[in-house]
Design an enzyme around this catalytic site. Structure first.
Site, PDB file in Angstrom:
ATOM      1  N   ASP A  64      10.544  22.881  15.903  1.00  0.00           N
ATOM      2  CA  ASP A  64      11.241  22.063  14.470  1.00  0.00           C
ATOM      3  C   ASP A  64      11.575  20.647  14.797  1.00  0.00           C
ATOM      4  O   ASP A  64      11.558  19.656  13.953  1.00  0.00           O
ATOM      5  CB  ASP A  64      12.052  22.937  13.618  1.00  0.00           C
ATOM      6  CG  ASP A  64      12.178  24.361  13.761  1.00  0.00           C
ATOM      7  OD1 ASP A  64      11.499  24.799  14.655  1.00  0.00           O
ATOM      8  OD2 ASP A  64      12.389  25.170  12.769  1.00  0.00           O
ATOM      9  N   ASP A  71      19.327  18.939  13.504  1.00  0.00           N
ATOM     10  CA  ASP A  71      18.561  18.652  12.328  1.00  0.00           C
ATOM     11  C   ASP A  71      18.869  17.367  11.596  1.00  0.00           C
ATOM     12  O   ASP A  71      18.546  17.131  10.318  1.00  0.00           O
ATOM     13  CB  ASP A  71      18.849  19.815  11.472  1.00  0.00           C
ATOM     14  CG  ASP A  71      17.811  21.092  11.770  1.00  0.00           C
ATOM     15  OD1 ASP A  71      16.823  20.768  12.270  1.00  0.00           O
ATOM     16  OD2 ASP A  71      18.153  22.293  11.469  1.00  0.00           O
TER      17      ASP A  71
HETATM   18  N1  GLY Z   1      14.039  24.168  10.576  1.00  0.00           N
HETATM   19  C1  GLY Z   1      14.238  25.520  10.268  1.00  0.00           C
HETATM   20  C2  GLY Z   1      13.032  26.127   9.528  1.00  0.00           C
HETATM   21  O1  GLY Z   1      12.008  25.727   9.515  1.00  0.00           O
HETATM   22  O2  GLY Z   1      13.514  27.113   8.858  1.00  0.00           O
END
Ligand code: GLY
Length: 381
Positions: A163, A100
């Site tokens: 994601d 992330d």
């Molecule tokens: N990237 C994690 C979520 O969207 O919860």
């Protein structure tokens, strides 16, 4: 292309942005030294300190950079810089680094560098990009998402999630910044894998795909934060919609644009009459849980797609984005200036114990969408 907003649409966006910025002026003074994720009794919580590594910790800084861009008030810049510096403990903690990095360092360090040319911020962005690139699996051509094993003892070494499409712009930026193509090459390999393995024929997307980490073979997929395997977690759809659009913007590869449009068309066809978005488009009919974050993120992706077209197709994407944003502003916005959140009814995951609370990235993308509509956005991704 230029966004052809009608007079009334532009007036609505301008007024709603003014109202939003006015509320945030007060909120940001109260939360200046925090990194908020949600609100408790109307007050922002704080992920600073022990929770520095939480994946949403860049969004508060991102909101501050958008407000700084909008107003020029140096206060917002100071708050954003504090948020950015607090993430350094995470940057130095290998076990707490995951994929992330885009979510954390694009709206903070890279935004700072883009706005001010700060070399320390550039350094942070490039360190984060290098670490993200280091998660690439050469056999499966994907970027590994998480570390560790999950609560069911499952091994995450071969797991990739949709994601990650939103983290790839950190790699595109690193190549643009350094002239070294390796970052972009990795981003493109991952996007190609995601295009092949995550996007279904009907334009819906899977959340999690597991690969064999040694051979790279696709093993299976999981419902992840959505209802179940084969379902359609709405926020995941939006990460794909916006993420493939961004990969097109950074590479010019029309296959990514076509993929983004397939996801967008699927998403638009599933927007309920109310304009309010469920947690999963395939959740049981008697479940009413919503996720306002999905509406706000989808709106951002749809506006970017609208900008790539003229005429009827632009109108299709723009009208859908406005429908989502108006539904949020009219029914899911907490306009009370004594409470810290903007959006209500946001949901982390379908199977979590709690649903429908405030979440900072919902607020971030709502603000970003209004900045886009009024032509004032700082481009973060
Ligand atoms: N990237 C994690 C979520 O969207 O919860």
């Amino acid at each position: 292309m230029k966004l052809e907003l009608g007079e009334k649409q532009l007036a609505w966006a301008t007024k709603t942005l003014e109202q939003t910025a006015k509320k945030l002026e007060q909120v940001s003074r109260g939360s200046a030294h925090k990194i908020p994720y949600t609100t408790v009794n109307g007050v922002h919580d704080d992920k600073s300190g022990k929770r520095d590594s939480w994946w949403t910790n860049g969004f508060w800084g991102g909101m501050m950079w958008q407000l700084y861009t909008l107003t020029g008030d140096p206060f917002y810049r100071t708050v954003a810089e504090e948020n950015e510096k607090k993430l350094d403990t995470n940057l130095m903690d290998y076990d707490k680094m995951d994929h992330d990095n885009g979510f954390k360092w694009l709206p903070t360090a890279v935004a700072n560098y883009r706005k001010t040319g700060n070399r320390q911020s550039r350094n942070r962005g490039l360190l984060a990009a290098g670490q993200l690139a280091g998660r690439y699996n050469c056999a499966g051509h994907f970027i590994r998402a998480w570390n560790d094993w999950d609560d069911n003892g499952r091994d995450h070494r071969g797991w990739a999630i949709i994601d990650c499409m939103m983290n790839l712009p950190l790699l595109y930026w690193a190549s643009e910044e350094t002239g070294d193509p390796r970052f972009r090459q990795i981003a493109v390999h991952h996007a190609d894998t995601a295009q092949r393995c995550f996007v279904r024929g009907d334009g819906s997307v899977r959340h999690i795909v597991e690969f064999d980490p040694d051979t790279g073979e696709m093993v299976r997929d999981y419902g992840g934060q959505g209802y179940e395997e084969g379902s359609s977690w709405t926020r995941g759809q939006t990460w794909g919609l916006y993420g493939f659009t961004l990969s097109f913007l950074h590479t010019g590869d029309r296959a990514y644009l076509e993929t983004a449009e397939r996801i967008a068309n699927y998403f638009i066809a599933n927007i309920p009459e109310s304009g309010l978005i469920p947690v999963d488009f395939r959740q049981p009919e008697d479940v009413t849980w919503e996720d306002s974050t999905a509406a706000a993120i989808a709106a951002c992706g749809l506006i970017e797609l609208a900008k790539l077209h003229e005429g009827r197709q632009q109108k299709l994407y723009l009208d859908a984005a406005l429908k989502l944003l108006r539904a949020l502003a009219d029914q899911r916005l907490n306009w009370d200036e004594n409470e810290d959140n903007l959006l209500t009814k946001c949901t982390g995951a379908y199977h979590d114990k709690e649903h429908e609370f405030s979440i900072i990235y919902g607020d971030y993308y709502f603000l970003e969408a209004l900045m886009k509509l009024t032509g004032q956005e700082l481009f973060i991704w």
